[in-house]
Scaffold this motif. Structure first.
Motif, PDB file in Angstrom:
ATOM      1  N   ILE A  73      -8.927  -0.045  -6.683  1.00  0.00           N
ATOM      2  CA  ILE A  73     -10.104   0.217  -5.853  1.00  0.00           C
ATOM      3  C   ILE A  73     -10.809   1.464  -6.376  1.00  0.00           C
ATOM      4  CG2 ILE A  73     -10.872   0.560  -3.470  1.00  0.00           C
ATOM      5  CD1 ILE A  73      -9.006  -1.661  -3.256  1.00  0.00           C
ATOM      6  N   THR A  74     -12.131   1.411  -6.486  1.00  0.00           N
ATOM      7  CA  THR A  74     -12.836   2.634  -6.890  1.00  0.00           C
ATOM      8  C   THR A  74     -12.718   3.660  -5.785  1.00  0.00           C
ATOM      9  OG1 THR A  74     -14.825   1.524  -6.134  1.00  0.00           O
ATOM     10  CG2 THR A  74     -14.672   1.995  -8.477  1.00  0.00           C
ATOM     11  N   ARG A  75     -12.729   4.871  -6.196  1.00  0.00           N
ATOM     12  CA  ARG A  75     -12.637   5.947  -5.237  1.00  0.00           C
ATOM     13  C   ARG A  75     -13.721   6.946  -5.610  1.00  0.00           C
ATOM     14  NH1 ARG A  75      -7.191   9.257  -3.521  1.00  0.00           N
ATOM     15  NH2 ARG A  75      -8.253  10.214  -1.756  1.00  0.00           N
ATOM     16  N   MET A  77       0.871  -1.178   0.000  1.00  0.00           N
ATOM     17  CA  MET A  77       0.000   0.000   0.000  1.00  0.00           C
ATOM     18  C   MET A  77       0.907   1.227   0.000  1.00  0.00           C
ATOM     19  SD  MET A  77      -3.261   0.898   0.410  1.00  0.00           S
ATOM     20  CE  MET A  77      -3.590   2.648   0.263  1.00  0.00           C
ATOM     21  N   GLY A  78       1.121   1.785  -1.174  1.00  0.00           N
ATOM     22  CA  GLY A  78       1.986   2.961  -1.273  1.00  0.00           C
ATOM     23  C   GLY A  78       1.173   4.238  -1.160  1.00  0.00           C
ATOM     24  N   GLY A  79       1.785   5.270  -0.637  1.00  0.00           N
ATOM     25  CA  GLY A  79       1.073   6.549  -0.565  1.00  0.00           C
ATOM     26  C   GLY A  79       1.925   7.608   0.096  1.00  0.00           C
ATOM     27  N   THR A  80       1.450   8.827  -0.014  1.00  0.00           N
ATOM     28  CA  THR A  80       2.158   9.905   0.681  1.00  0.00           C
ATOM     29  C   THR A  80       1.804   9.869   2.174  1.00  0.00           C
ATOM     30  OG1 THR A  80       1.742  11.147  -1.329  1.00  0.00           O
ATOM     31  CG2 THR A  80       2.746  12.347   0.466  1.00  0.00           C
ATOM     32  N   PHE A  81       0.571   9.473   2.443  1.00  0.00           N
ATOM     33  CA  PHE A  81       0.079   9.360   3.824  1.00  0.00           C
ATOM     34  C   PHE A  81       0.314  10.655   4.611  1.00  0.00           C
ATOM     35  CE2 PHE A  81       1.348   4.730   2.977  1.00  0.00           C
ATOM     36  CZ  PHE A  81       0.105   4.435   2.440  1.00  0.00           C
ATOM     37  N   TYR A 112      -8.594   6.739   7.359  1.00  0.00           N
ATOM     38  CA  TYR A 112      -9.356   5.496   7.328  1.00  0.00           C
ATOM     39  C   TYR A 112      -9.607   5.002   5.908  1.00  0.00           C
ATOM     40  CZ  TYR A 112     -10.286   5.190  12.355  1.00  0.00           C
ATOM     41  OH  TYR A 112     -10.160   5.042  13.710  1.00  0.00           O
ATOM     42  N   GLY A 113      -9.571   5.884   4.911  1.00  0.00           N
ATOM     43  CA  GLY A 113      -9.718   5.448   3.513  1.00  0.00           C
ATOM     44  C   GLY A 113      -8.601   4.479   3.151  1.00  0.00           C
ATOM     45  N   HIS A 114      -7.363   4.817   3.512  1.00  0.00           N
ATOM     46  CA  HIS A 114      -6.209   3.942   3.243  1.00  0.00           C
ATOM     47  C   HIS A 114      -6.346   2.619   3.998  1.00  0.00           C
ATOM     48  CE1 HIS A 114      -4.051   8.040   2.925  1.00  0.00           C
ATOM     49  NE2 HIS A 114      -4.137   7.591   1.697  1.00  0.00           N
ATOM     50  N   HIS A 150      -8.907   1.191   5.299  1.00  0.00           N
ATOM     51  CA  HIS A 150     -10.054   0.376   4.896  1.00  0.00           C
ATOM     52  C   HIS A 150      -9.775  -0.375   3.591  1.00  0.00           C
ATOM     53  CE1 HIS A 150     -14.169  -0.888   4.832  1.00  0.00           C
ATOM     54  NE2 HIS A 150     -14.380  -0.321   3.666  1.00  0.00           N
ATOM     55  N   ILE A 151      -9.196   0.287   2.593  1.00  0.00           N
ATOM     56  CA  ILE A 151      -8.948  -0.440   1.337  1.00  0.00           C
ATOM     57  C   ILE A 151      -7.866  -1.503   1.544  1.00  0.00           C
ATOM     58  CG2 ILE A 151      -9.745   1.433  -0.177  1.00  0.00           C
ATOM     59  CD1 ILE A 151      -6.887   1.907  -1.041  1.00  0.00           C
ATOM     60  N   ALA A 152      -6.931  -1.232   2.425  1.00  0.00           N
ATOM     61  CA  ALA A 152      -5.895  -2.238   2.711  1.00  0.00           C
ATOM     62  C   ALA A 152      -6.534  -3.472   3.349  1.00  0.00           C
ATOM     63  CB  ALA A 152      -4.829  -1.653   3.638  1.00  0.00           C
ATOM     64  N   ALA A 166      -8.359   4.274  -7.720  1.00  0.00           N
ATOM     65  CA  ALA A 166      -8.632   4.480  -9.146  1.00  0.00           C
ATOM     66  C   ALA A 166      -7.835   5.655  -9.710  1.00  0.00           C
ATOM     67  CB  ALA A 166     -10.113   4.712  -9.346  1.00  0.00           C
ATOM     68  N   ASP A 167      -7.650   6.696  -8.917  1.00  0.00           N
ATOM     69  CA  ASP A 167      -6.932   7.875  -9.423  1.00  0.00           C
ATOM     70  C   ASP A 167      -5.487   7.538  -9.772  1.00  0.00           C
ATOM     71  OD1 ASP A 167      -6.811   7.530  -6.548  1.00  0.00           O
ATOM     72  OD2 ASP A 167      -5.724   9.422  -6.424  1.00  0.00           O
ATOM     73  N   ALA A 168      -4.874   6.686  -8.974  1.00  0.00           N
ATOM     74  CA  ALA A 168      -3.475   6.328  -9.213  1.00  0.00           C
ATOM     75  C   ALA A 168      -3.347   5.386 -10.415  1.00  0.00           C
ATOM     76  CB  ALA A 168      -2.873   5.698  -7.968  1.00  0.00           C
TER      77      ALA A 168
HETATM   78  P1  ATP Z   1      -3.878  13.465  -1.203  1.00  0.00           P
HETATM   79  O1  ATP Z   1      -5.260  14.067  -1.108  1.00  0.00           O
HETATM   80  O2  ATP Z   1      -2.811  14.227  -0.493  1.00  0.00           O
HETATM   81  O3  ATP Z   1      -3.504  13.074  -2.609  1.00  0.00           O
HETATM   82  P2  ATP Z   1      -4.835  10.807  -0.658  1.00  0.00           P
HETATM   83  O4  ATP Z   1      -5.997  10.762   0.272  1.00  0.00           O
HETATM   84  O5  ATP Z   1      -5.114  10.687  -2.124  1.00  0.00           O
HETATM   85  O6  ATP Z   1      -3.973  12.109  -0.365  1.00  0.00           O
HETATM   86  P3  ATP Z   1      -2.485   9.253  -0.998  1.00  0.00           P
HETATM   87  O7  ATP Z   1      -1.443   9.095   0.043  1.00  0.00           O
HETATM   88  O8  ATP Z   1      -2.257  10.157  -2.161  1.00  0.00           O
HETATM   89  O9  ATP Z   1      -3.827   9.714  -0.213  1.00  0.00           O
HETATM   90  O10 ATP Z   1      -3.005   7.857  -1.532  1.00  0.00           O
HETATM   91  C1  ATP Z   1      -2.319   6.659  -1.469  1.00  0.00           C
HETATM   92  C2  ATP Z   1      -3.133   5.590  -2.186  1.00  0.00           C
HETATM   93  O11 ATP Z   1      -4.394   5.386  -1.522  1.00  0.00           O
HETATM   94  C3  ATP Z   1      -3.486   5.955  -3.646  1.00  0.00           C
HETATM   95  O12 ATP Z   1      -3.440   4.768  -4.404  1.00  0.00           O
HETATM   96  C4  ATP Z   1      -4.908   6.455  -3.526  1.00  0.00           C
HETATM   97  O13 ATP Z   1      -5.606   6.299  -4.744  1.00  0.00           O
HETATM   98  C5  ATP Z   1      -5.466   5.564  -2.431  1.00  0.00           C
HETATM   99  N1  ATP Z   1      -6.554   6.171  -1.669  1.00  0.00           N
HETATM  100  C6  ATP Z   1      -6.465   7.204  -0.809  1.00  0.00           C
HETATM  101  N2  ATP Z   1      -7.662   7.489  -0.257  1.00  0.00           N
HETATM  102  C7  ATP Z   1      -8.538   6.593  -0.774  1.00  0.00           C
HETATM  103  C8  ATP Z   1      -9.962   6.374  -0.606  1.00  0.00           C
HETATM  104  N3  ATP Z   1     -10.689   7.146   0.208  1.00  0.00           N
HETATM  105  N4  ATP Z   1     -10.523   5.361  -1.292  1.00  0.00           N
HETATM  106  C9  ATP Z   1      -9.776   4.594  -2.140  1.00  0.00           C
HETATM  107  N5  ATP Z   1      -8.457   4.747  -2.355  1.00  0.00           N
HETATM  108  C10 ATP Z   1      -7.837   5.740  -1.683  1.00  0.00           C
END
Ligand code: ATP
Ligand code: MG
Length: 218
Positions: free
Chosen positions: A142-144, A18-22, A27-29, A31-33, A118-120
């Protein structure tokens, strides 16, 4: 065909990354994990906070030390979650392909699933060495809220069939939380309770994160 990269220490585990800036983890992160772990039978999900993300245009990102501390606090109650410092240890920009190569070398597991929103996934074609990335991992997409899988067709048609087969879609999971919104909320004095774990909320408050320097809300 995809070459199998099997380190000497491989233990044939299904591992989620699970990569991200965090900035901050929410809880979004988490929960999908957890949903991905459950649905795909992953033994562990490794959270990998980004060092110096190449896809982020925002200028000031909280220090990696603080983002790592928040991540550690957020995952500590889940024995199936772990964190890797592989990206923050590296200087210079972060590329997923380098991270995956390094995790492979460390023998982290045989089958690696990269969990991503989905955005990534929509940006995948801009990633460094996409061909190698697909050799090294499979994706759980994962859909977002705000992003649909339909938009992905544009991206998917540019991939080969074996590559497409390595993207597994998970339509349940994404919840309406983003780090951007959490930073905005802190700045405006709005609640972030129930959006981040209490430990993370406490850490943000104690360290005065996401306020412009010297400014505080009454
Ligand atoms: P930022 O708004 O700063 O971009 P973020 O909430 O998008 O932060 P990131 O650290 O950019 O968080 O995301 C890390 C990963 O988690 C990415 O693959 C992103 O698509 C996914 N992700 C983050 N929040 C959610 C969410 N609520 N539902 C599904 N995927 C999410
Ligand atoms: Mg993001």
């Amino acid at each position: 065909m995809f070459g199998m990269v099997v380190p000497a220490t491989a233990n044939w585990k299904k591992i989620g990354i699970m990569g991200g800036t965090f900035d901050p983890i929410h809880y979004g992160h988490l929960h999908i994990a957890e949903c991905s772990r459950h649905r795909f039978g992953l033994e562990k999900v490794i959270f990998v906070p980004a060092g110096n993300p190449v896809h982020k245009s925002r200028k000031s990102i909280t220090s990696s030390a603080r983002r790592m501390e928040m991540t550690a606090l957020a995952i500590r109650s889940n024995p199936n979650f772990d964190m890797s410092e592989v990206e923050v240890r590296r200087s210079g920009p972060t590329y997923t392909v380098d991270t995956l190569e390094e995790l492979h070398r460390e023998g982290i597991g045989d089958q690696i699933f990269f969990i991503t929103g989905a955005d990534a996934i929509l940006e995948i074609l801009t990633w460094k060495n996409v061909v190698r990335v697909f050799e090294l991992c499979e994706f759980i997409a994962i859909t977002r809220p705000g992003y649909s899988f339909k938009e992905m067709d544009r991206v998917l048609t540019k991939l080969t069939k074996p590559q497409r087969d390595r993207i597994h879609f998970n339509e349940t999971g994404g919840i309406l939380i983003s780090s951007t919104d959490i930073r905005r909320r802190v700045l405006c004095g709005e609640p972030i309770k129930y959006l981040v774990p209490p430990e993370v909320e406490g850490y943000i408050n104690e360290n005065g994160l996401y306020f412009p320097e010297g400014e505080e809300f009454e």
